[in-house]
Design a protein around this motif. Structure first.
Motif, PDB file in Angstrom:
ATOM      1  N   HIS A 172      -5.493 -10.504 -10.154  1.00 31.87           N
ATOM      2  CA  HIS A 172      -6.843 -10.591  -9.591  1.00 31.87           C
ATOM      3  C   HIS A 172      -7.595  -9.290  -9.826  1.00 31.87           C
ATOM      4  O   HIS A 172      -7.052  -8.208  -9.657  1.00 31.87           O
ATOM      5  CB  HIS A 172      -6.825 -10.981  -8.108  1.00 31.87           C
ATOM      6  CG  HIS A 172      -6.366  -9.930  -7.147  1.00 31.87           C
ATOM      7  ND1 HIS A 172      -7.216  -9.001  -6.608  1.00 31.87           N
ATOM      8  CD2 HIS A 172      -5.157  -9.660  -6.621  1.00 31.87           C
ATOM      9  CE1 HIS A 172      -6.549  -8.221  -5.776  1.00 31.87           C
ATOM     10  NE2 HIS A 172      -5.292  -8.587  -5.771  1.00 31.87           N
ATOM     11  N   ASP A 184      -4.419  -2.120  -6.391  1.00 31.91           N
ATOM     12  CA  ASP A 184      -4.657  -3.498  -5.929  1.00 31.91           C
ATOM     13  C   ASP A 184      -6.052  -3.941  -6.301  1.00 31.91           C
ATOM     14  O   ASP A 184      -6.969  -3.809  -5.519  1.00 31.91           O
ATOM     15  CB  ASP A 184      -4.433  -3.552  -4.418  1.00 31.91           C
ATOM     16  CG  ASP A 184      -4.586  -4.950  -3.870  1.00 31.91           C
ATOM     17  OD1 ASP A 184      -4.619  -5.903  -4.663  1.00 31.91           O
ATOM     18  OD2 ASP A 184      -4.683  -5.101  -2.637  1.00 31.91           O
ATOM     19  N   ASP A 185      -6.240  -4.520  -7.467  1.00 27.22           N
ATOM     20  CA  ASP A 185      -5.187  -4.903  -8.378  1.00 27.22           C
ATOM     21  C   ASP A 185      -5.545  -4.444  -9.795  1.00 27.22           C
ATOM     22  O   ASP A 185      -5.347  -5.196 -10.753  1.00 27.22           O
ATOM     23  CB  ASP A 185      -4.974  -6.420  -8.293  1.00 27.22           C
ATOM     24  CG  ASP A 185      -3.739  -6.865  -9.065  1.00 27.22           C
ATOM     25  OD1 ASP A 185      -2.850  -6.033  -9.328  1.00 27.22           O
ATOM     26  OD2 ASP A 185      -3.691  -8.027  -9.467  1.00 27.22           O
ATOM     27  N   GLU A 218      -9.669 -13.102  -4.928  1.00 28.90           N
ATOM     28  CA  GLU A 218      -8.327 -13.188  -4.350  1.00 28.90           C
ATOM     29  C   GLU A 218      -8.344 -12.683  -2.921  1.00 28.90           C
ATOM     30  O   GLU A 218      -7.733 -13.258  -2.019  1.00 28.90           O
ATOM     31  CB  GLU A 218      -7.336 -12.367  -5.191  1.00 28.90           C
ATOM     32  CG  GLU A 218      -5.870 -12.621  -4.837  1.00 28.90           C
ATOM     33  CD  GLU A 218      -5.317 -11.698  -3.758  1.00 28.90           C
ATOM     34  OE1 GLU A 218      -4.159 -11.888  -3.355  1.00 28.90           O
ATOM     35  OE2 GLU A 218      -6.030 -10.789  -3.292  1.00 28.90           O
ATOM     36  N   GLU A 219      -9.067 -11.582  -2.705  1.00 31.73           N
ATOM     37  CA  GLU A 219      -9.018 -10.897  -1.406  1.00 31.73           C
ATOM     38  C   GLU A 219      -9.667 -11.693  -0.285  1.00 31.73           C
ATOM     39  O   GLU A 219      -9.468 -11.390   0.888  1.00 31.73           O
ATOM     40  CB  GLU A 219      -9.663  -9.512  -1.505  1.00 31.73           C
ATOM     41  CG  GLU A 219      -9.011  -8.578  -2.527  1.00 31.73           C
ATOM     42  CD  GLU A 219      -7.618  -8.093  -2.117  1.00 31.73           C
ATOM     43  OE1 GLU A 219      -7.084  -8.578  -1.097  1.00 31.73           O
ATOM     44  OE2 GLU A 219      -7.069  -7.231  -2.832  1.00 31.73           O
ATOM     45  N   ASP A 259       0.399  -8.448  -9.040  1.00 32.52           N
ATOM     46  CA  ASP A 259      -0.442  -7.914  -7.973  1.00 32.52           C
ATOM     47  C   ASP A 259       0.184  -6.675  -7.330  1.00 32.52           C
ATOM     48  O   ASP A 259       1.159  -6.797  -6.600  1.00 32.52           O
ATOM     49  CB  ASP A 259      -0.665  -9.006  -6.916  1.00 32.52           C
ATOM     50  CG  ASP A 259      -1.772  -8.626  -5.956  1.00 32.52           C
ATOM     51  OD1 ASP A 259      -2.312  -7.519  -6.059  1.00 32.52           O
ATOM     52  OD2 ASP A 259      -2.092  -9.470  -5.095  1.00 32.52           O
ATOM     53  N   MET A 260      -0.385  -5.497  -7.597  1.00 34.48           N
ATOM     54  CA  MET A 260       0.078  -4.205  -7.056  1.00 34.48           C
ATOM     55  C   MET A 260       1.406  -3.834  -7.710  1.00 34.48           C
ATOM     56  O   MET A 260       2.465  -4.258  -7.284  1.00 34.48           O
ATOM     57  CB  MET A 260       0.224  -4.234  -5.530  1.00 34.48           C
ATOM     58  CG  MET A 260      -1.076  -4.568  -4.816  1.00 34.48           C
ATOM     59  SD  MET A 260      -0.891  -4.914  -3.076  1.00 34.48           S
ATOM     60  CE  MET A 260      -0.547  -3.295  -2.404  1.00 34.48           C
TER      61      MET A 260
HETATM   62 ZN   LIG Z   1      -3.912  -7.743  -4.431  1.00 38.81          ZN
END
Ligand SMILES: [Zn+2]
Length: 399
Positions: A172, A184-185, A218-219, A259-260
């Motif tokens: 994302h 992130d991210d 995404e968030e 992701d991360m």
């Molecule tokens: Zn994320």
């Protein structure tokens, strides 16, 4: 008894180097997977993350988010991953829930399943601009999000023998928290962009297709990836127009979300601080969701990445877990094998505060050392190697 002797005989033959089945392909210069993994580079990966941080926290529904989508799109075209395409959808935030953030209390239950263990520090999303000490970055992140139309970009490597089937590789691109969303991210987005670059090289051929997707929203609750699933799940595997050999939506074989990817300094210390350095035992966490309808197949996909990591990742190992949660692979997980790739387990570790930069003003490029970036590079090596194998990658000679 005879069977036993025969087995010993075969074993001796192998030890003498007769049959090649035991040979480590990762040391073979003709191994196409090794060739593509060697095209990953720490400085290039860092430069792509740095490029993403010029758009601040890339919060959805802002000009800086739209500029980041355009920049990613332009980069993908530069890499030869063409044509780029976009998903359009509308995001209207749900009414504010007065109980949001409350209710988990003192439970040891982690999101996605599993148990929280050991020392924890609180987590949350920073919404206070004054917590960002860098005035330029504070100004860059100042425009608030507005509800309405959204876009997200993807591009596809078309398979040469099975264009009608594909793996989806995602991350994302949106963030929040008044930082630069470097980890992130930015770290996952840069990983996917690097894979798009390498698979799009003119001398790389794959049997099956690969789609590189940079989800938005995404968030706010996986809205971008959900829009993709809703709009396109029924288009899978259809040749349009018939006889053209073109498949706008190849059949989904698997979804791998990133992701991360950078920070594994271990559990918080008893005084609530963190180790300053990447822990020596840092690993890449591959998670599937054991309660999903495709759990067995997703687990098998996770092990493909674990094996690829053992063979091709330069520094850090990978670990498989069963509690994938809060990620863009979730909307896919009951339909196809879907996994997430992360610096830590999302529920039991990140949920316990193992990443103190998470959604905070400190998630900026300058926070991370080369040991951190190298964990992300190892995740890239892991996913690249696994997808190269699964898609049947080969290198054309004499280019
Ligand atoms: Zn994320």
């Amino acid at each position: 008894m005879r069977a036993g002797w025969a087995l010993i005989f075969v074993g001796v033959m192998t030890a003498w180097g007769g049959p090649l089945t035991g040979q480590d392909r990762s040391n073979n210069p003709d191994d196409p997977i090794k060739v593509v993994v060697d095209r990953l580079d720490l400085e290039r990966y860092k430069a792509t993350i740095k490029g993403l941080t010029q758009f601040g926290d890339r919060r959805q529904g802002t000009d800086r988010n739209r500029a980041a989508v355009d920049w990613i799109d332009a980069q993908l075209r530069l890499y030869g991953c063409t044509p780029t395409e976009r998903i359009e959808y509308v995001y209207e935030p749900p009414p504010r829930n007065p109980n949001a953030g409350r209710g988990r209390g003192n439970t040891n239950a982690a999101q996605g399943g599993g148990r929280l263990r050991g020392y924890r520090i609180p987590t949350g999303v920073n919404t206070d601009p004054m917590k960002q000490p860098d005035e330029k970055l504070r100004a860059l992140n100042a425009q608030p999000s507005t509800p309405g139309p959204r876009e997200e970009v993807y591009c596809t490597k078309v398979g040469s023998t099975h264009p009608e089937e594909m793996y989806i590789v995602g991350a994302h691109m949106d963030g929040h928290g008044w930082g630069e969303a470097a980890n992130d991210d930015g770290s996952g987005t840069a990983l996917v962009m690097e894979l798009a670059r390498i698979f799009s090289a003119p001398d790389v051929k794959t049997d099956r297709s690969i789609r590189f997707a940079l989800w938005n929203n995404e968030e706010t609750g996986l809205n971008g990836s959900r829009a993709y699933v809703d709009q396109r799940k029924d288009m899978q595997g259809k040749e349009v127009p018939p006889g053209s050999g073109k498949y706008p939506e190849p059949k989904w074989l698997g979804m791998i979300q990133h992701d991360m990817m950078l920070f594994d300094h271990g559990m918080p210390l008893p005084d609530g601080t963190m180790r300053k350095e990447q822990r020596l035992e840092a690993d890449v966490n591959l998670e599937f969701q054991r309660s999903s309808m495709q759990a067995a197949q997703a687990q098998a996909l996770a092990w493909e990445l674990e094996v690829a990591n053992e063979k091709y990742a330069s520094d850090y190992p990978a670990a498989v877990g069963s509690h994938m949660t809060n990620t863009d692979s979730t909307p896919f997980m009951d339909l196809i094998p879907a996994i997430s790739v992360r610096e830590n387990e999302r529920g039991t570790q990140i949920g316990a505060g193992w990443d103190p930069q998470w959604h905070q003003p400190t998630d900026v490029f300058a926070t991370y050392s080369d040991a951190d970036f190298r964990l992300g590079l190892n995740a890239a090596q892991t996913s690249l190697a696994a997808i190269a194998k699964l898609s049947g990658a080969t290198i054309r000679r004499g280019q």
